[in-house]
Design a protein around this motif. Structure first.
Motif, PDB file in Angstrom:
ATOM      1  N   GLU A   1     -40.707 122.388 -27.128  1.00 20.68           N
ATOM      2  CA  GLU A   1     -39.660 122.892 -26.249  1.00 20.68           C
ATOM      3  C   GLU A   1     -39.366 124.357 -26.547  1.00 20.68           C
ATOM      4  OE1 GLU A   1     -37.147 118.763 -25.431  1.00 20.68           O
ATOM      5  OE2 GLU A   1     -36.424 120.168 -26.955  1.00 20.68           O
ATOM      6  N   ARG A   2     -39.423 124.742 -27.817  1.00 26.21           N
ATOM      7  CA  ARG A   2     -39.209 126.147 -28.193  1.00 26.21           C
ATOM      8  C   ARG A   2     -40.399 127.007 -27.759  1.00 26.21           C
ATOM      9  NH1 ARG A   2     -33.815 126.288 -28.984  1.00 26.21           N
ATOM     10  NH2 ARG A   2     -33.175 124.548 -30.302  1.00 26.21           N
ATOM     11  N   ILE A   3     -41.610 126.482 -27.885  1.00 28.35           N
ATOM     12  CA  ILE A   3     -42.793 127.214 -27.415  1.00 28.35           C
ATOM     13  C   ILE A   3     -42.654 127.505 -25.924  1.00 28.35           C
ATOM     14  CG2 ILE A   3     -45.277 127.014 -26.969  1.00 28.35           C
ATOM     15  CD1 ILE A   3     -45.423 125.349 -29.597  1.00 28.35           C
ATOM     16  N   ALA A   4     -42.293 126.465 -25.160  1.00 30.99           N
ATOM     17  CA  ALA A   4     -42.088 126.663 -23.722  1.00 30.99           C
ATOM     18  C   ALA A   4     -40.977 127.671 -23.462  1.00 30.99           C
ATOM     19  CB  ALA A   4     -41.756 125.327 -23.057  1.00 30.99           C
ATOM     20  N   GLY A   5     -39.926 127.626 -24.295  1.00 28.69           N
ATOM     21  CA  GLY A   5     -38.811 128.552 -24.099  1.00 28.69           C
ATOM     22  C   GLY A   5     -39.192 130.003 -24.309  1.00 28.69           C
ATOM     23  N   VAL A   6     -39.966 130.299 -25.364  1.00 30.60           N
ATOM     24  CA  VAL A   6     -40.326 131.697 -25.613  1.00 30.60           C
ATOM     25  C   VAL A   6     -41.306 132.195 -24.560  1.00 30.60           C
ATOM     26  CG1 VAL A   6     -39.851 131.548 -28.085  1.00 30.60           C
ATOM     27  CG2 VAL A   6     -42.181 131.145 -27.271  1.00 30.60           C
ATOM     28  N   LEU A   7     -42.161 131.313 -24.044  1.00 30.48           N
ATOM     29  CA  LEU A   7     -43.074 131.734 -22.975  1.00 30.48           C
ATOM     30  C   LEU A   7     -42.305 132.014 -21.685  1.00 30.48           C
ATOM     31  CD1 LEU A   7     -46.088 129.322 -23.603  1.00 30.48           C
ATOM     32  CD2 LEU A   7     -46.045 131.800 -23.963  1.00 30.48           C
ATOM     33  N   ARG A   8     -41.361 131.146 -21.358  1.00 32.62           N
ATOM     34  CA  ARG A   8     -40.583 131.372 -20.147  1.00 32.62           C
ATOM     35  C   ARG A   8     -39.762 132.654 -20.265  1.00 32.62           C
ATOM     36  NH1 ARG A   8     -36.175 127.105 -17.923  1.00 32.62           N
ATOM     37  NH2 ARG A   8     -35.049 127.877 -19.757  1.00 32.62           N
ATOM     38  N   ALA A   9     -39.228 132.901 -21.453  1.00 34.46           N
ATOM     39  CA  ALA A   9     -38.435 134.113 -21.656  1.00 34.46           C
ATOM     40  C   ALA A   9     -39.259 135.381 -21.459  1.00 34.46           C
ATOM     41  CB  ALA A   9     -37.821 134.112 -23.061  1.00 34.46           C
ATOM     42  N   GLN A  10     -40.593 135.264 -21.606  1.00 31.13           N
ATOM     43  CA  GLN A  10     -41.483 136.404 -21.407  1.00 31.13           C
ATOM     44  C   GLN A  10     -42.078 136.450 -20.007  1.00 31.13           C
ATOM     45  OE1 GLN A  10     -42.174 138.983 -23.569  1.00 31.13           O
ATOM     46  NE2 GLN A  10     -40.451 138.128 -24.720  1.00 31.13           N
TER      47      GLN A  10
ATOM     48  N   ARG B   1     -32.192 129.526 -32.818  1.00 32.23           N
ATOM     49  CA  ARG B   1     -32.183 130.923 -32.401  1.00 32.23           C
ATOM     50  C   ARG B   1     -33.275 131.236 -31.374  1.00 32.23           C
ATOM     51  NH1 ARG B   1     -31.530 133.085 -38.609  1.00 32.23           N
ATOM     52  NH2 ARG B   1     -29.467 132.204 -38.975  1.00 32.23           N
ATOM     53  N   LEU B   2     -34.116 130.280 -31.076  1.00 28.04           N
ATOM     54  CA  LEU B   2     -35.173 130.474 -30.097  1.00 28.04           C
ATOM     55  C   LEU B   2     -34.796 129.782 -28.797  1.00 28.04           C
ATOM     56  CD1 LEU B   2     -38.316 129.789 -32.316  1.00 28.04           C
ATOM     57  CD2 LEU B   2     -37.523 132.015 -31.513  1.00 28.04           C
ATOM     58  N   PRO B   3     -35.179 130.345 -27.646  1.00 24.05           N
ATOM     59  CA  PRO B   3     -34.907 129.669 -26.376  1.00 24.05           C
ATOM     60  C   PRO B   3     -35.723 128.387 -26.272  1.00 24.05           C
ATOM     61  CG  PRO B   3     -36.368 131.540 -26.029  1.00 24.05           C
ATOM     62  CD  PRO B   3     -35.932 131.605 -27.467  1.00 24.05           C
ATOM     63  N   ALA B   4     -35.308 127.482 -25.395  1.00 26.65           N
ATOM     64  CA  ALA B   4     -36.002 126.206 -25.239  1.00 26.65           C
ATOM     65  C   ALA B   4     -36.064 125.817 -23.775  1.00 26.65           C
ATOM     66  CB  ALA B   4     -35.301 125.107 -26.037  1.00 26.65           C
ATOM     67  N   VAL B   5     -37.141 125.145 -23.407  1.00 25.61           N
ATOM     68  CA  VAL B   5     -37.234 124.452 -22.125  1.00 25.61           C
ATOM     69  C   VAL B   5     -37.195 122.972 -22.470  1.00 25.61           C
ATOM     70  CG1 VAL B   5     -38.651 123.946 -20.114  1.00 25.61           C
ATOM     71  CG2 VAL B   5     -38.551 126.276 -21.006  1.00 25.61           C
ATOM     72  N   ARG B   6     -36.064 122.328 -22.217  1.00 29.79           N
ATOM     73  CA  ARG B   6     -35.891 120.931 -22.599  1.00 29.79           C
ATOM     74  C   ARG B   6     -36.815 120.040 -21.778  1.00 29.79           C
ATOM     75  NH1 ARG B   6     -33.121 120.859 -27.442  1.00 29.79           N
ATOM     76  NH2 ARG B   6     -31.420 122.382 -27.358  1.00 29.79           N
ATOM     77  N   ALA B   7     -37.476 119.112 -22.478  1.00 32.55           N
ATOM     78  CA  ALA B   7     -38.405 118.209 -21.808  1.00 32.55           C
ATOM     79  C   ALA B   7     -37.693 117.129 -21.021  1.00 32.55           C
ATOM     80  CB  ALA B   7     -39.335 117.565 -22.846  1.00 32.55           C
ATOM     81  N   SER B   8     -36.425 116.902 -21.324  1.00 32.39           N
ATOM     82  CA  SER B   8     -35.666 115.863 -20.649  1.00 32.39           C
ATOM     83  C   SER B   8     -34.310 116.411 -20.253  1.00 32.39           C
ATOM     84  CB  SER B   8     -35.480 114.655 -21.583  1.00 32.39           C
ATOM     85  OG  SER B   8     -34.531 113.745 -21.063  1.00 32.39           O
ATOM     86  N   ARG B   9     -33.837 116.003 -19.090  1.00 33.72           N
ATOM     87  CA  ARG B   9     -32.505 116.418 -18.664  1.00 33.72           C
ATOM     88  C   ARG B   9     -31.423 115.606 -19.372  1.00 33.72           C
ATOM     89  NH1 ARG B   9     -35.381 116.295 -13.766  1.00 33.72           N
ATOM     90  NH2 ARG B   9     -35.594 118.328 -12.748  1.00 33.72           N
ATOM     91  N   SER B  10     -31.712 114.355 -19.649  1.00 38.88           N
ATOM     92  CA  SER B  10     -30.677 113.454 -20.146  1.00 38.88           C
ATOM     93  C   SER B  10     -30.677 113.283 -21.656  1.00 38.88           C
ATOM     94  CB  SER B  10     -30.829 112.071 -19.487  1.00 38.88           C
ATOM     95  OG  SER B  10     -32.111 111.522 -19.791  1.00 38.88           O
ATOM     96  N   GLN B  11     -31.767 113.678 -22.332  1.00 42.71           N
ATOM     97  CA  GLN B  11     -31.868 113.503 -23.773  1.00 42.71           C
ATOM     98  C   GLN B  11     -32.355 114.800 -24.404  1.00 42.71           C
ATOM     99  OE1 GLN B  11     -33.798 109.717 -24.910  1.00 42.71           O
ATOM    100  NE2 GLN B  11     -33.847 109.242 -22.721  1.00 42.71           N
ATOM    101  N   ALA B  12     -31.864 115.101 -25.602  1.00 44.42           N
ATOM    102  CA  ALA B  12     -32.210 116.371 -26.238  1.00 44.42           C
ATOM    103  C   ALA B  12     -32.454 116.173 -27.725  1.00 44.42           C
ATOM    104  CB  ALA B  12     -31.095 117.396 -26.022  1.00 44.42           C
ATOM    105  N   TRP B  13     -33.432 116.943 -28.246  1.00 43.72           N
ATOM    106  CA  TRP B  13     -33.649 117.040 -29.680  1.00 43.72           C
ATOM    107  C   TRP B  13     -32.833 118.223 -30.200  1.00 43.72           C
ATOM    108  CZ3 TRP B  13     -36.509 112.953 -30.808  1.00 43.72           C
ATOM    109  CH2 TRP B  13     -37.529 112.531 -29.955  1.00 43.72           C
ATOM    110  N   VAL B  14     -32.195 118.046 -31.333  1.00 46.80           N
ATOM    111  CA  VAL B  14     -31.491 119.148 -31.991  1.00 46.80           C
ATOM    112  C   VAL B  14     -31.885 119.130 -33.464  1.00 46.80           C
ATOM    113  CG1 VAL B  14     -29.263 120.121 -32.660  1.00 46.80           C
ATOM    114  CG2 VAL B  14     -29.562 119.169 -30.367  1.00 46.80           C
ATOM    115  N   SER B  15     -32.583 120.158 -33.892  1.00 41.19           N
ATOM    116  CA  SER B  15     -32.995 120.253 -35.288  1.00 41.19           C
ATOM    117  C   SER B  15     -31.831 120.737 -36.136  1.00 41.19           C
ATOM    118  CB  SER B  15     -34.175 121.218 -35.419  1.00 41.19           C
ATOM    119  OG  SER B  15     -34.539 121.391 -36.762  1.00 41.19           O
ATOM    120  N   ILE B  16     -31.517 120.003 -37.213  1.00 40.84           N
ATOM    121  CA  ILE B  16     -30.421 120.418 -38.090  1.00 40.84           C
ATOM    122  C   ILE B  16     -30.953 121.084 -39.358  1.00 40.84           C
ATOM    123  CG2 ILE B  16     -28.991 118.565 -37.184  1.00 40.84           C
ATOM    124  CD1 ILE B  16     -29.243 117.177 -39.924  1.00 40.84           C
TER     125      ILE B  16
END
Length: 485
Positions: free
Chosen positions: A48-57, A169-184
């Motif tokens: 999701e973070r990989i997708a986020g940094v690509l979309r941000a570019q 600190r990195l942007p993300a493209v969430r794979a799911s609208r209803s469920q999310a991963w959050v790294s602690i």
């Protein structure tokens, strides 16, 4: 645990691509990208973070049609290094991706994740058509590596030994609208002799609680109803600073986030599993009564050889406490069979613990030597012995799992409908989700009743039990329940 393509990402791509032509997708963008994930939940979160940094570019996600037509500008494989078959799948996949280059020579191929961190030079040598190799700590550098590969005409490698950016600190493209991963947290401080994770993920580093809660709140505002907290040893959160109650406080704080329906976490370590965590699980209504805690072996002798800092009795005591506080708790585990030096007596000890623990399910693995780990240098067991033990343990666990599934028959369950689809949902007119302890449920929509959407919560009566799933085809005329909220 190795997995195939992330089905939730595939589903999201289908939605994103509906009604959009290839030309429309590329207008005012740098091109389209596709990310495939091999590995665990942490890898899915990284994707999701990989997708986020690509979309941000300026890149846009490819549709499944574009992938099938090999009309993709950037292809990213996020890899796993836990077991040997994941390594073989990685090389097989990038070998097949070579055909994308042959069809469309300006396609850029990138390999990231744990195998990239571990075998960066080997990947470049074995697959010279790969344009960029980036490590677990270098997701944010991917767009720059791709640009440099395009400019210089040769592969680029970006693998750091120090973590640059914590996940939030990195942007993300969430794979799911209803469920999310959050790294602690990221990394691991343990030294298990079979595990490559500490060398590819580094030492454990925790995010601040405020940072985590902010991300959880952001996820809920974006439509998430369930959040999964991630960490290599998720329940040791805060221990590095001497705060052994931090994880329990975090669970309770997440439970106060308005709009969040469900909280789960994975994977806790038995040595760090404290009574305050059990209390937080039982007393926080939104924390799911679901626990995935790796056993690895039921033999204390093998646990010592693995450098696992607990013993089988301690593990079983935790399960007893969890079930006393939450009788409906669904408990799953990971087990390795055939670890170097494992005797039949050791294996029988594992069988005994499995009988006693009554896991709802177990991920059972044949030991896979990972180069660079202490266990890889130990004398290995014959393949036939390992295979036989695997089959015996799997048969035992399958019988226990089926009993657990059958106990749901006739009960009402609350199912959070996911973004993906079951294999037969189209032909059976069902939708798929998970009930509150994590069991997969295929829900049939009664005639004349509304169909739920992804993110809806459905209360329904279980009518059938499969080996690893439930079916709810409720008949309201017979007094069975079907309701959506």
């Amino acid at each position: 645990m190795a997995v195939g393509p992330d089905l939730r990402i595939q589903s999201w791509l289908m939605e994103a691509g509906k009604g959009m032509s290839v030309t429309a997708q590329r207008k005012d963008s740098r091109g389209v990208y596709y990310v495939r994930t091999l590995g665990c939940q942490m890898n899915e979160h990284d994707s999701e973070r990989i997708a986020g940094v690509l979309r941000a570019q300026g890149y846009q996600q490819a549709t499944p049609e574009q992938v099938r037509a090999r009309e993709v500008d950037v292809m990213v494989l996020n890899t796993c290094a836990v077991r040997d078959n994941a390594t073989q799948r990685m090389y097989g996949t990038i070998g097949r991706w070579h055909r994308f280059k042959q069809h469309k020579p300006d396609t850029r191929i990138a390999v990231g994740g744990c195998m990239a961190q571990k075998d960066r030079e080997r990947i470049v040598k074995a697959a010279p058509w790969v344009d960029a190799v980036f490590g677990t700590r270098d997701i944010g550098s991917l767009p720059g590596l791709l640009d440099k590969a395009r400019k210089d005409g040769r592969p680029q490698v970006g693998v750091s030994q120090e973590l640059r950016d914590l996940p939030g600190r990195l942007p993300a493209v969430r794979a799911s609208r209803s469920q999310a991963w959050v790294s602690i947290s990221v990394g691991c401080n343990n030294t298990c002799t079979f595990c490559i994770v500490p060398s590819v993920r580094g030492r454990e580093r925790d995010r601040s609680m405020d940072d985590i809660l902010q991300e959880v709140e952001d996820c809920v505002r974006s439509g998430a109803r369930q959040v999964t907290l991630l960490g290599q040893n998720v329940n040791s959160y805060g221990w590095s600073t001497g705060d052994r109650y931090a994880f329990a406080r975090l669970l309770r704080a997440c439970g106060r986030v308005p709009g969040l329906e469900r909280i789960r976490f994975t994977s806790p370590h038995p040595a760090a599993f404290t009574d305050d965590v059990i209390a937080a699980m039982a007393e926080t209504p939104t924390v799911m009564h679901q626990l995935h805690m790796p056993l690895q072996s039921g033999s204390d002798r093998i646990l010592r050889a693995m450098r696992r800092s607990y013993r089988s009795q301690r593990f079983l005591q935790i399960l007893d406490k969890v079930r006393a506080a939450m009788p409906d708790a669904l408990i799953t585990t990971d087990i390795i069979v055939g670890f170097p030096g494992e005797t039949e007596e050791d294996f029988q000890a594992t069988m005994d613990v499995v009988r006693r623990a009554r896991f709802s399910s177990a991920f059972i693995f044949e030991y896979s030597p990972r180069p660079g780990t202490p266990a890889a240098r130990m004398p290995q067991l014959p393949k036939a012995v390992v295979q036989d033990r695997f089959e015996r343990l799997q048969a035992l666990q399958e019988s226990i799992t089926l009993e657990h599934m059958q106990a749901f028959l006739g009960k009402e369950v609350e199912v959070l409908i996911g973004d993906g689809h079951g294999r037969h949902d189209g032909s059976t007119h069902r939708v798929t989700g998970h009930e509150r302890t994590g069991v997969l449920v295929h829900v049939g929509v009664p005639q004349g009743m509304p169909a739920p959407k992804p993110g809806d919560l459905v209360t329904c009566t279980v009518t059938q039990a499969g080996p690893h799933y439930l079916i709810a085809d409720p008949d309201p005329r017979a007094g069975q329940v079907y309701g959506i909220r």
